[in-house]
Design a protein around this motif. Sequence first.
Motif, PDB file in Angstrom:
ATOM      1  N   HIS A   2       9.184  13.771   0.979  1.00 53.22           N
ATOM      2  CA  HIS A   2      10.425  14.369   1.450  1.00 53.22           C
ATOM      3  C   HIS A   2      10.959  13.591   2.650  1.00 53.22           C
ATOM      4  O   HIS A   2      10.203  13.119   3.487  1.00 53.22           O
ATOM      5  CB  HIS A   2      10.204  15.830   1.855  1.00 53.22           C
ATOM      6  CG  HIS A   2       9.824  16.685   0.695  1.00 53.22           C
ATOM      7  ND1 HIS A   2      10.766  17.158  -0.198  1.00 53.22           N
ATOM      8  CD2 HIS A   2       8.640  17.149   0.268  1.00 53.22           C
ATOM      9  CE1 HIS A   2      10.162  17.873  -1.115  1.00 53.22           C
ATOM     10  NE2 HIS A   2       8.862  17.879  -0.859  1.00 53.22           N
ATOM     11  N   ASP A  10      22.707  13.617   4.494  1.00 51.73           N
ATOM     12  CA  ASP A  10      21.458  14.268   4.085  1.00 51.73           C
ATOM     13  C   ASP A  10      21.692  15.751   3.784  1.00 51.73           C
ATOM     14  O   ASP A  10      21.124  16.301   2.841  1.00 51.73           O
ATOM     15  CB  ASP A  10      20.399  14.132   5.174  1.00 51.73           C
ATOM     16  CG  ASP A  10      19.951  12.695   5.409  1.00 51.73           C
ATOM     17  OD1 ASP A  10      20.121  11.849   4.506  1.00 51.73           O
ATOM     18  OD2 ASP A  10      19.431  12.428   6.510  1.00 51.73           O
ATOM     19  N   LYS A  12      24.521  17.108   2.769  1.00 46.86           N
ATOM     20  CA  LYS A  12      25.269  17.194   1.504  1.00 46.86           C
ATOM     21  C   LYS A  12      24.330  17.050   0.318  1.00 46.86           C
ATOM     22  O   LYS A  12      24.456  17.779  -0.673  1.00 46.86           O
ATOM     23  CB  LYS A  12      26.372  16.145   1.461  1.00 46.86           C
ATOM     24  CG  LYS A  12      27.517  16.478   2.384  1.00 46.86           C
ATOM     25  CD  LYS A  12      28.603  15.430   2.314  1.00 46.86           C
ATOM     26  CE  LYS A  12      29.750  15.815   3.238  1.00 46.86           C
ATOM     27  NZ  LYS A  12      30.863  14.865   3.161  1.00 46.86           N
ATOM     28  N   LEU A  13      23.387  16.147   0.399  1.00 43.21           N
ATOM     29  CA  LEU A  13      22.413  15.972  -0.675  1.00 43.21           C
ATOM     30  C   LEU A  13      21.579  17.240  -0.857  1.00 43.21           C
ATOM     31  O   LEU A  13      21.373  17.705  -1.981  1.00 43.21           O
ATOM     32  CB  LEU A  13      21.506  14.773  -0.389  1.00 43.21           C
ATOM     33  CG  LEU A  13      20.399  14.511  -1.405  1.00 43.21           C
ATOM     34  CD1 LEU A  13      20.977  14.236  -2.792  1.00 43.21           C
ATOM     35  CD2 LEU A  13      19.520  13.363  -0.930  1.00 43.21           C
ATOM     36  N   MET A  14      21.122  17.832   0.240  1.00 42.18           N
ATOM     37  CA  MET A  14      20.328  19.050   0.182  1.00 42.18           C
ATOM     38  C   MET A  14      21.127  20.204  -0.424  1.00 42.18           C
ATOM     39  O   MET A  14      20.669  20.881  -1.345  1.00 42.18           O
ATOM     40  CB  MET A  14      19.846  19.441   1.581  1.00 42.18           C
ATOM     41  CG  MET A  14      19.103  20.766   1.628  1.00 42.18           C
ATOM     42  SD  MET A  14      18.822  21.407   3.291  1.00 42.18           S
ATOM     43  CE  MET A  14      20.479  21.898   3.780  1.00 42.18           C
ATOM     44  N   ASP A  16      23.979  20.155  -2.216  1.00 42.17           N
ATOM     45  CA  ASP A  16      24.359  19.887  -3.604  1.00 42.17           C
ATOM     46  C   ASP A  16      23.183  20.093  -4.556  1.00 42.17           C
ATOM     47  O   ASP A  16      23.340  20.686  -5.632  1.00 42.17           O
ATOM     48  CB  ASP A  16      24.919  18.476  -3.757  1.00 42.17           C
ATOM     49  CG  ASP A  16      26.271  18.299  -3.078  1.00 42.17           C
ATOM     50  OD1 ASP A  16      26.921  19.311  -2.727  1.00 42.17           O
ATOM     51  OD2 ASP A  16      26.676  17.129  -2.890  1.00 42.17           O
ATOM     52  N   SER A  17      22.009  19.627  -4.165  1.00 38.79           N
ATOM     53  CA  SER A  17      20.814  19.792  -5.000  1.00 38.79           C
ATOM     54  C   SER A  17      20.446  21.262  -5.147  1.00 38.79           C
ATOM     55  O   SER A  17      20.119  21.726  -6.242  1.00 38.79           O
ATOM     56  CB  SER A  17      19.626  19.031  -4.400  1.00 38.79           C
ATOM     57  OG  SER A  17      19.891  17.662  -4.329  1.00 38.79           O
ATOM     58  N   PHE A  18      20.511  22.009  -4.047  1.00 38.98           N
ATOM     59  CA  PHE A  18      20.196  23.435  -4.065  1.00 38.98           C
ATOM     60  C   PHE A  18      21.148  24.186  -4.998  1.00 38.98           C
ATOM     61  O   PHE A  18      20.716  24.923  -5.880  1.00 38.98           O
ATOM     62  CB  PHE A  18      20.281  24.006  -2.645  1.00 38.98           C
ATOM     63  CG  PHE A  18      20.154  25.494  -2.594  1.00 38.98           C
ATOM     64  CD1 PHE A  18      18.910  26.095  -2.693  1.00 38.98           C
ATOM     65  CD2 PHE A  18      21.271  26.291  -2.436  1.00 38.98           C
ATOM     66  CE1 PHE A  18      18.784  27.483  -2.645  1.00 38.98           C
ATOM     67  CE2 PHE A  18      21.157  27.674  -2.385  1.00 38.98           C
ATOM     68  CZ  PHE A  18      19.915  28.267  -2.497  1.00 38.98           C
ATOM     69  N   TYR A  19      22.453  24.001  -4.815  1.00 42.28           N
ATOM     70  CA  TYR A  19      23.419  24.755  -5.616  1.00 42.28           C
ATOM     71  C   TYR A  19      23.448  24.318  -7.069  1.00 42.28           C
ATOM     72  O   TYR A  19      23.786  25.121  -7.944  1.00 42.28           O
ATOM     73  CB  TYR A  19      24.805  24.712  -4.975  1.00 42.28           C
ATOM     74  CG  TYR A  19      24.917  25.732  -3.873  1.00 42.28           C
ATOM     75  CD1 TYR A  19      24.950  27.095  -4.170  1.00 42.28           C
ATOM     76  CD2 TYR A  19      24.950  25.359  -2.549  1.00 42.28           C
ATOM     77  CE1 TYR A  19      25.027  28.038  -3.169  1.00 42.28           C
ATOM     78  CE2 TYR A  19      25.027  26.291  -1.538  1.00 42.28           C
ATOM     79  CZ  TYR A  19      25.068  27.636  -1.853  1.00 42.28           C
ATOM     80  OH  TYR A  19      25.132  28.570  -0.864  1.00 42.28           O
ATOM     81  N   GLU A  20      23.089  23.089  -7.339  1.00 41.84           N
ATOM     82  CA  GLU A  20      22.970  22.666  -8.736  1.00 41.84           C
ATOM     83  C   GLU A  20      21.909  23.507  -9.441  1.00 41.84           C
ATOM     84  O   GLU A  20      22.095  23.964 -10.568  1.00 41.84           O
ATOM     85  CB  GLU A  20      22.621  21.182  -8.802  1.00 41.84           C
ATOM     86  CG  GLU A  20      22.543  20.638 -10.206  1.00 41.84           C
ATOM     87  CD  GLU A  20      22.229  19.151 -10.213  1.00 41.84           C
ATOM     88  OE1 GLU A  20      21.463  18.725 -11.097  1.00 41.84           O
ATOM     89  OE2 GLU A  20      22.741  18.420  -9.342  1.00 41.84           O
ATOM     90  N   LYS A  21      20.792  23.747  -8.748  1.00 41.28           N
ATOM     91  CA  LYS A  21      19.720  24.582  -9.310  1.00 41.28           C
ATOM     92  C   LYS A  21      20.132  26.049  -9.356  1.00 41.28           C
ATOM     93  O   LYS A  21      19.865  26.745 -10.338  1.00 41.28           O
ATOM     94  CB  LYS A  21      18.442  24.413  -8.496  1.00 41.28           C
ATOM     95  CG  LYS A  21      17.834  23.044  -8.631  1.00 41.28           C
ATOM     96  CD  LYS A  21      16.619  22.872  -7.754  1.00 41.28           C
ATOM     97  CE  LYS A  21      16.106  21.449  -7.838  1.00 41.28           C
ATOM     98  NZ  LYS A  21      14.986  21.215  -6.933  1.00 41.28           N
TER      99      LYS A  21
END
Length: 91
Positions: A2, A10, A12-14, A16-21
């Motif tokens: 990690h 960083d 935005k990546l976190m 975006d990844s969270f809401y994609e899931k």
Amino acid sequence: MHKDILNVDDIKLMVDSFYEKIRQDDLIGHIFNQIIGDRWPDHLEKMYRFWQTILLEDHTYFGSPFFTACSSTSGKRTFRSLGQPFQCQYG
């Protein structure tokens, strides 16, 4: 491995990844999609600012993001079923 969150990219990546899931989750995805509807870009921008305030101490967000999710009937029921840490509280 990690990576530490050091800047807005960083975050935005976190986020975006969270809401994609979240959007694909069988238990709570429909709640977020119902509440946010077609306003996902605005919501994501708000969450970027929220986490920028929390993690980088750059105060760009003012508000209470969790209360919006709790305001729907299905949100109240689902968050209550997740247990004590997720109870919706107002006021």
